[in-house]
Design an enzyme around this catalytic site. Structure first.
Site, PDB file in Angstrom:
ATOM      1  CB  CYS A 140       0.089  -3.023   8.571  1.00  0.00           C
ATOM      2  SG  CYS A 140       1.127  -1.685   7.922  1.00  0.00           S
ATOM      3  CD  GLU A 154      -1.265  -2.331   2.102  1.00  0.00           C
ATOM      4  OE1 GLU A 154      -0.065  -2.617   1.937  1.00  0.00           O
ATOM      5  OE2 GLU A 154      -2.013  -2.961   2.852  1.00  0.00           O
TER       6      GLU A 154
HETATM    7  N1  THU Z   1       2.428  -6.327   4.208  1.00  0.00           N
HETATM    8  C1  THU Z   1       1.939  -5.473   3.258  1.00  0.00           C
HETATM    9  O1  THU Z   1       2.510  -5.340   2.168  1.00  0.00           O
HETATM   10  N2  THU Z   1       0.823  -4.760   3.544  1.00  0.00           N
HETATM   11  C2  THU Z   1       0.150  -4.833   4.728  1.00  0.00           C
HETATM   12  O2  THU Z   1      -0.747  -4.043   4.974  1.00  0.00           O
HETATM   13  C3  THU Z   1       0.498  -5.867   5.695  1.00  0.00           C
HETATM   14  C4  THU Z   1       1.831  -6.519   5.502  1.00  0.00           C
HETATM   15  C5  THU Z   1       3.654  -7.072   3.916  1.00  0.00           C
HETATM   16  C6  THU Z   1       4.843  -6.588   4.682  1.00  0.00           C
HETATM   17  C7  THU Z   1       5.705  -7.820   4.713  1.00  0.00           C
HETATM   18  O3  THU Z   1       6.479  -7.856   3.519  1.00  0.00           O
HETATM   19  C8  THU Z   1       4.722  -8.975   4.682  1.00  0.00           C
HETATM   20  O4  THU Z   1       3.490  -8.431   4.249  1.00  0.00           O
HETATM   21  C9  THU Z   1       4.550  -9.648   6.019  1.00  0.00           C
HETATM   22  O5  THU Z   1       4.251  -8.722   7.003  1.00  0.00           O
END
Ligand code: THU
Length: 139
Positions: free
Chosen positions: A91, A55
C-alpha cells in the site's frame, strides 16, 4: 539469501497474520545489509484504522532492534481461503515507510506468491516515483 528463500519466509510470516475483519492475510520478510531477516504480518484491529500492514510490522521490528539498512523485502498476500495467492503490492503508506530507510534506486521489492514462477521483482523507485524522503527536507 535468494529471492525464493525470502518469499518462503514471508509465506511463513503470513501464517501469523491477524486479519479477522478483512480475511486478507499478508506476510513480509525484510532483508538487512548484514544478512538478517525481519518478518512481519498484518495486525488488524476492531477500530480498523489502528491496523498495521505486514511490511510496516517488519520495518518497525527492524528499526526498533537497531537495524536501518535494508536490501530487499518479500511480500505475499491474499484471502485466507485463496487456492492460489495473487501478487500483493504494498500500500502507499508502506511504500512511504520503506522510502524513509531504503535507497529507492537499489532497494528491491519482491512480490511473491505461492508459485515461484509468478514472482515479480521491482525497485522501490518504480513503486514510488518522485518520492518524498529524508533528503527532501534538506533542500
Ligand atoms: N495489508 C498489508 O498488510 N499490506 C499491504 O501492503 C496492503 C494491505 C493488509 C492490511 C489489512 O489488514 C488487510 O491487508 C486489508 O487491507
Amino acid at each position: 539469501m535468494t529471492n525464493g528463500e525470502l518469499v518462503a519466509l514471508a509465506l511463513e510470516a503470513r501464517k501469523l497474520a491477524y486479519a479477522p475483519y478483512s480475511h486478507h492475510l499478508v506476510g513480509a520478510a525484510l532483508l538487512t545489509k548484514s544478512g538478517k531477516v525481519y518478518t512481519g504480518c498484518n495486525v488488524e484491529n476492531a477500530g480498523y484504522t489502528p491496523t498495521n500492514c505486514a511490511e510496516r510490522t517488519a520495518v518497525f521490528k527492524a528499526v526498533s532492534e537497531g537495524d536501518r539498512e535494508f536490501v530487499s523485502i518479500a511480500i505475499v498476500g491474499g484471502k485466507e481461503d485463496a487456492a492460489h495467492l495473487p501478487i500483493c503490492a504494498p500500500c502507499g503508506v508502506c511504500r512511504q515507510v520503506l522510502r524513509e530507510f531504503c535507497d529507492p534506486a537499489t532497494f528491491t521489492v519482491i512480490l511473491g506468491t505461492d508459485r515461484p514462477e509468478d514472482t515479480k521483482v521491482m525497485l522501490l523507485s518504480e513503486l514510488l516515483p518522485l518520492g518524498f524522503g529524508p533528503e527532501s527536507l534538506l533542500q
